[in-house]
Design a protein around this motif. Structure first.
Motif, PDB file in Angstrom:
ATOM      1  N   THR A   1       1.124   4.296  -3.186  1.00 35.89           N
ATOM      2  CA  THR A   1       1.208   5.651  -2.564  1.00 35.89           C
ATOM      3  C   THR A   1       1.996   6.340  -2.911  1.00 35.89           C
ATOM      4  OG1 THR A   1      -0.704   4.884  -0.768  1.00 35.89           O
ATOM      5  CG2 THR A   1       0.125   7.138  -0.621  1.00 35.89           C
ATOM      6  N   THR A   2       2.740   5.864  -3.018  1.00 35.64           N
ATOM      7  CA  THR A   2       4.015   6.598  -3.513  1.00 35.64           C
ATOM      8  C   THR A   2       3.988   6.247  -4.519  1.00 35.64           C
ATOM      9  OG1 THR A   2       5.302   5.645  -1.301  1.00 35.64           O
ATOM     10  CG2 THR A   2       6.895   6.852  -2.884  1.00 35.64           C
TER      11      THR A   2
ATOM     12  N   GLY B   1       0.986   9.055  -6.153  1.00 35.64           N
ATOM     13  CA  GLY B   1       1.417  10.468  -5.659  1.00 35.64           C
ATOM     14  C   GLY B   1       2.620  10.745  -6.826  1.00 35.64           C
TER      15      GLY B   1
ATOM     16  N   CYS C   1       0.829  -1.630   0.565  1.00 35.38           N
ATOM     17  CA  CYS C   1      -0.014  -0.317   0.089  1.00 35.38           C
ATOM     18  C   CYS C   1       0.570   1.641  -0.137  1.00 35.38           C
ATOM     19  CB  CYS C   1      -1.176  -0.018   1.083  1.00 35.38           C
ATOM     20  SG  CYS C   1      -2.189  -1.305   0.823  1.00 35.38           S
ATOM     21  N   MET C   2       1.903   1.540   0.035  1.00 36.51           N
ATOM     22  CA  MET C   2       3.163   2.270   1.217  1.00 36.51           C
ATOM     23  C   MET C   2       3.834   2.822  -0.318  1.00 36.51           C
ATOM     24  SD  MET C   2       4.543   1.859   4.944  1.00 36.51           S
ATOM     25  CE  MET C   2       5.348   3.638   4.773  1.00 36.51           C
TER      26      MET C   2
ATOM     27  N   MET D   1       6.724   8.748   0.109  1.00 36.57           N
ATOM     28  CA  MET D   1       5.288   8.542   0.188  1.00 36.57           C
ATOM     29  C   MET D   1       5.013  10.190   0.668  1.00 36.57           C
ATOM     30  SD  MET D   1       3.127   6.369   2.165  1.00 36.57           S
ATOM     31  CE  MET D   1       3.397   7.326   4.182  1.00 36.57           C
TER      32      MET D   1
END
Length: 315
Positions: free
Chosen positions: A40-41, A44, A36-37, A287
């Motif tokens: 997301t990174t 983004g 997930c991290m 992130m």
């Protein structure tokens, strides 16, 4: 002794990345969290780069540097996290000797490049606020590109220096790296030959290449604050400080987590705990940076809305 060193070097074909924990029950949770991290990174930072490249209003030095920062953050997490996820999924913790050195090299390059980019961004804000009438002349495109290229060149030389120095070390039977990626400092600890020069080199280069940009950032903001406080209107002061707020937040996050890991490594003896703490500077800042700039910067908000709107329309 020479023959033994040659033999030790010849048999060092792979290392073992032990990750954050040996607890099998925690592996699915760690896998899901880091996936997930990572996503997301990637999302983004890609969105940030698209917004900057697609909006002509953002084709300024500040956003040029921000675009490179986003790319660097994206690249940094892509070097380390996917390998960790594969290791968890396959339960195979091996990484080749060449792969480990390559990973350590790129991590070193990205980390130093991040420091220099943050320093360059502080200088950009310093010129914009303290010398607004000369800003266009001083921060011309050629100068800005040269700043990025010089920063990248120094970062690459630093990474190559550490990697080449590791090649002169010999390793014995203990090849377990209590980390989720090959950090040069952790690899050096496994050497059974004298690694004092390597350790000194890491300390000196870290102090220089992290310290000089930090000194530049502090110097820039001392002059920025001094200039802003002399402004007669409160509106002008707010506008000036608002352009620096996002950058200061990113600097605080990056250097704060970095120093936190360093202090942790000095206080805590457990390499496993140090590995957990390293997540804070290697994954969390990349992130969070897009969110910091996306939420605090009005121009970036508008550009992001346009990019998201176009994407939704295409879908």
């Amino acid at each position: 002794t020479y023959n033994m060193d040659v033999e030790n070097k010849s048999v060092t074909s792979e290392f073992f990345l032990r990750g954050l924990t040996d607890d099998i029950e925690l592996q699915p949770l760690i896998f899901g969290t880091f996936l997930c991290m990572y996503l997301t990174t990637i999302f983004g930072n890609v969105l940030m780069m698209l917004a900057i490249n697609c909006d002509s209003h953002l084709h300024t030095p500040m956003y040029l540097f921000l675009c490179h920062l986003s790319f660097n953050d994206l690249y940094l997490v892509s070097i380390t996290v996917p390998k960790m996820l594969v290791n968890i999924q396959t339960q195979d913790q091996r990484i080749s000797y060449a792969g480990c050195l390559s990973q350590g090299f790129f991590v070193a390059v990205c980390t130093v490049f991040e420091c220099f980019l943050l320093g360059v961004m502080a200088y950009d804000r310093y010129v914009a606020i303290c010398y607004p009438l000369r800003y266009t002349a001083l921060m011309n495109p050629c100068f800005c590109i040269n700043l990025v290229l010089i920063s990248l060149f120094i970062s690459i030389v630093n990474g190559l220096l550490h990697s080449l120095m590791v090649l002169h070390l010999s390793f014995c039977t203990d090849l377990e790296i209590l980390h989720f990626f090959c950090e040069i400092a952790q690899v050096i600890k496994l050497a059974c030959s004298d690694s004092l020069i390597n350790s000194i080199l890491i300390f000196v280069t870290a102090a220089v290449f992290a310290g000089i940009p930090l000194f530049g950032i502090i110097f820039s903001y001392i002059h920025i604050v001094s200039t802003v406080l002399k402004m007669p209107s409160s509106g002008g002061k707010y506008k000036a400080f608002s352009t620096c707020g996002s950058h200061l937040s990113v600097v605080s996050l990056f250097y704060g987590t970095g120093f936190g890991v360093y202090i942790t490594s000095e206080v805590i003896d457990s390499s496993r705990d140090i590995a957990v703490a390293s997540v804070m500077y290697s994954i969390v800042p990349p992130m969070m940076n897009p969110f910091i700039y996306g939420l605090r910067n009005r121009d970036m908000k508008e550009a992001l809305k346009k990019v998201i709107g176009r994407t939704v329309a295409l879908l």
